[in-house]
Design a protein around this motif. Structure first.
Motif, short mmCIF file in Angstrom:
data_model
loop_
_atom_site.label_atom_id
_atom_site.label_comp_id
_atom_site.label_asym_id
_atom_site.label_seq_id
_atom_site.Cartn_x
_atom_site.Cartn_y
_atom_site.Cartn_z
N GLU A 189 37.87 -72.57 -10.81
CA GLU A 189 39.19 -73.56 -10.57
C GLU A 189 38.76 -74.25 -9.19
OE1 GLU A 189 41.90 -70.47 -10.01
OE2 GLU A 189 42.85 -70.45 -11.99
N LEU A 190 38.20 -73.76 -8.50
CA LEU A 190 37.65 -73.97 -7.24
C LEU A 190 36.68 -75.42 -7.27
CD1 LEU A 190 38.20 -73.90 -3.71
CD2 LEU A 190 35.90 -72.84 -3.91
N LEU A 191 35.79 -75.38 -8.48
CA LEU A 191 34.67 -76.39 -8.52
C LEU A 191 34.75 -77.27 -9.65
CD1 LEU A 191 31.81 -73.61 -8.32
CD2 LEU A 191 32.65 -75.03 -6.53
N ALA A 192 36.29 -77.41 -10.16
CA ALA A 192 36.43 -78.12 -11.52
C ALA A 192 36.29 -79.57 -11.08
CB ALA A 192 37.87 -77.71 -11.82
N ASP A 193 36.35 -80.02 -9.93
CA ASP A 193 36.21 -81.37 -9.64
C ASP A 193 34.84 -81.77 -9.72
OD1 ASP A 193 35.97 -79.86 -7.31
OD2 ASP A 193 35.87 -81.97 -6.17
N ILE A 194 33.86 -80.98 -9.49
CA ILE A 194 32.41 -81.38 -9.60
C ILE A 194 31.90 -81.58 -10.97
CG2 ILE A 194 30.12 -80.47 -9.22
CD1 ILE A 194 31.21 -79.19 -6.45
N HIS B 94 34.01 -74.42 -19.16
CA HIS B 94 34.54 -73.77 -20.45
C HIS B 94 35.91 -73.03 -20.16
CE1 HIS B 94 32.40 -69.78 -20.58
NE2 HIS B 94 32.80 -69.65 -19.42
N PHE B 95 36.12 -72.63 -19.11
CA PHE B 95 37.46 -72.00 -18.87
C PHE B 95 38.84 -72.53 -19.48
CE2 PHE B 95 41.16 -70.89 -16.04
CZ PHE B 95 41.31 -69.64 -16.68
N LEU B 96 39.58 -71.89 -20.21
CA LEU B 96 40.69 -72.47 -20.83
C LEU B 96 42.09 -71.50 -20.29
CD1 LEU B 96 39.79 -72.82 -24.78
CD2 LEU B 96 40.11 -74.65 -23.00
N SER B 97 41.98 -70.35 -20.51
CA SER B 97 43.26 -69.62 -20.09
C SER B 97 42.82 -68.19 -19.83
CB SER B 97 44.33 -69.69 -20.93
OG SER B 97 44.26 -69.02 -22.09
N THR B 98 43.72 -67.32 -19.36
CA THR B 98 43.83 -65.87 -19.19
C THR B 98 44.63 -65.19 -20.23
OG1 THR B 98 45.32 -66.03 -17.27
CG2 THR B 98 42.98 -65.80 -16.70
N ASP B 99 45.28 -66.31 -21.09
CA ASP B 99 46.20 -65.49 -22.18
C ASP B 99 45.12 -64.92 -23.18
OD1 ASP B 99 48.01 -65.13 -24.06
OD2 ASP B 99 48.13 -67.41 -24.82
N VAL B 100 45.21 -63.35 -22.97
CA VAL B 100 44.17 -62.58 -23.89
C VAL B 100 45.08 -61.31 -24.22
CG1 VAL B 100 42.24 -63.54 -22.34
CG2 VAL B 100 43.46 -61.28 -21.69
N PRO B 101 44.29 -60.74 -25.16
CA PRO B 101 44.90 -59.46 -25.35
C PRO B 101 45.28 -58.43 -24.38
CG PRO B 101 43.37 -60.12 -27.33
CD PRO B 101 42.97 -60.91 -26.05
N ALA B 102 46.49 -57.86 -24.44
CA ALA B 102 46.74 -56.95 -23.14
C ALA B 102 45.58 -55.81 -22.94
CB ALA B 102 48.15 -56.17 -23.71
N GLU B 103 44.97 -55.26 -23.76
CA GLU B 103 43.93 -54.49 -23.77
C GLU B 103 42.87 -54.62 -22.86
OE1 GLU B 103 41.52 -53.74 -27.66
OE2 GLU B 103 43.48 -54.63 -28.06
N LEU C 285 36.87 -65.71 -26.97
CA LEU C 285 37.34 -64.86 -26.03
C LEU C 285 36.14 -63.94 -25.39
CD1 LEU C 285 40.01 -63.38 -24.91
CD2 LEU C 285 39.43 -61.46 -26.62
N MET C 286 35.91 -64.01 -23.91
CA MET C 286 34.86 -63.57 -23.31
C MET C 286 35.31 -62.51 -22.54
SD MET C 286 31.83 -65.65 -21.11
CE MET C 286 32.84 -65.80 -19.64
N ALA D 56 39.15 -60.40 -19.49
CA ALA D 56 38.76 -61.36 -20.47
C ALA D 56 39.15 -62.69 -20.02
CB ALA D 56 38.94 -60.84 -21.73
N ILE D 57 38.72 -63.73 -20.59
CA ILE D 57 39.20 -65.21 -20.49
C ILE D 57 38.95 -65.70 -21.91
CG2 ILE D 57 39.14 -65.34 -17.94
CD1 ILE D 57 36.55 -67.04 -18.37
N ARG D 58 39.73 -66.75 -22.20
CA ARG D 58 39.53 -67.77 -23.32
C ARG D 58 38.76 -68.94 -22.54
NH1 ARG D 58 44.68 -68.36 -27.48
NH2 ARG D 58 43.16 -69.51 -28.21
#
Length: 289
Positions: free
Chosen positions: A62-67, A71-80, A28-29, A85-87
């Motif tokens: 998201e825009l550059l993923a085809d290049i 490491h981005f997985l999701s924005t499913d993070v603790p509410a606080e 979690l970053m 933050a991103i996973r």
């Protein structure tokens, strides 16, 4: 929700402006509102800065993923920490910063005035500050510890640090392609991407994976195209504005850093938000909603 609170997670590492926690088999970053200049953390935060950096990185991932993969997985993070933050996937990071410059500014400009070259790359004579280069150049740097300064190095030194010339060739070529795509996207929205820094790592099955933050006002220089004029510093949507203020008061770039006036804090926040909204064509929300 993946975790009830940050307090339940194990701290993996802490940097100048972010904390990284262990969450499941990933990380979690979390981007804070701290801001650094000349590799020193300033005493005053910039409100909502962490949210801007995180949401801008997600947009570019998201825009550059085809290049290349990232490491981005999701924005499913603790509410606080929603919005800031991103996973992400765990990576084995490479020990170089992959800097691409399309314009002559910052440390590149200082180095050019001294030697006529940047990171061992000879440039034409007579270029001015902020001048557009004949073509973008790859100028790697070392990764400094907190409190230390990054150091520009030539390509051969970068090869030594990474330990694999073919891999370093791939990091250079990927960096230049990412910069080219991002600069084109920015130009269509009235913004010059003068330079930027990428960081890469690897994981099982992928040798070149884009990590860290990407193409944010902390890691890039963004200039309004309609005000661009070579031969002088440019108005910017990034923390160069903060650096310029610190230089104007005679700070020697050593800790402790001076306090920032309220107007500098407010203007910096406004510049970051404007860069995000113009580049992403999305309205900014601190929580990402």
């Amino acid at each position: 929700m993946s975790a009830a609170s940050i307090a339940e997670l194990r701290l993996h590492s802490r940097g100048k402006v972010r904390e990284i926690y262990e969450i499941g088999d990933g990380l979690l970053m979390v981007a804070s509102d701290r801001i650094s200049a000349y590799d020193v953390i300033l005493p005053d935060p910039i409100p909502d800065k962490g949210s801007v950096l995180t949401q801008m990185s997600v947009f570019w991932f998201e825009l550059l993923a085809d290049i290349c993969p990232n490491h981005f997985l999701s924005t499913d993070v603790p509410a606080e920490v929603a919005g800031r933050a991103i996973r992400v996937r765990r990576l084995d990071m490479y020990p170089v910063e992959c800097v691409v410059r399309g314009y002559l500014s910052g440390s590149g400009w200082r180095e050019y005035r001294t030697s006529g070259a940047v990171c061992g790359i000879d440039l034409p004579e007579g270029l001015g500050e902020s001048e557009k280069l004949p073509e973008p150049i790859f100028t790697p740097a070392t990764k400094a510890e907190i409190g230390e300064h990054d150091e520009n190095v030539d390509f051969e030194r970068a090869v030594e640090l990474v330990g694999d010339r073919g891999l370093m060739d791939s990091l250079r070529d990927t960096s230049l392609e990412l910069y080219s795509r991002a600069a084109e996207h920015a130009a269509e929205r009235g913004i010059i991407l003068a330079d930027t820094k990428f960081e890469f790592g690897s994981h099982a099955g992928a040798e070149v994976v884009l990590g860290d933050e990407v193409l944010t006002p902390d890691s890039s220089r963004f200039w309004p195209a309609d005000e661009y004029e070579p031969g002088r510093p440019q108005r910017s949507f990034d923390k160069q504005y903060v650096r310029d203020y610190l230089d104007s008061v005679g700070w020697d770039h050593k800790p402790p850093a001076p306090r920032l006036p309220d107007e500098v804090i407010a203007s910096t926040r406004a510049r970051y938000v404007e860069a995000y909204e113009r580049l992403s064509e999305r309205s900014f929300s601190p929580t990402g909603e």
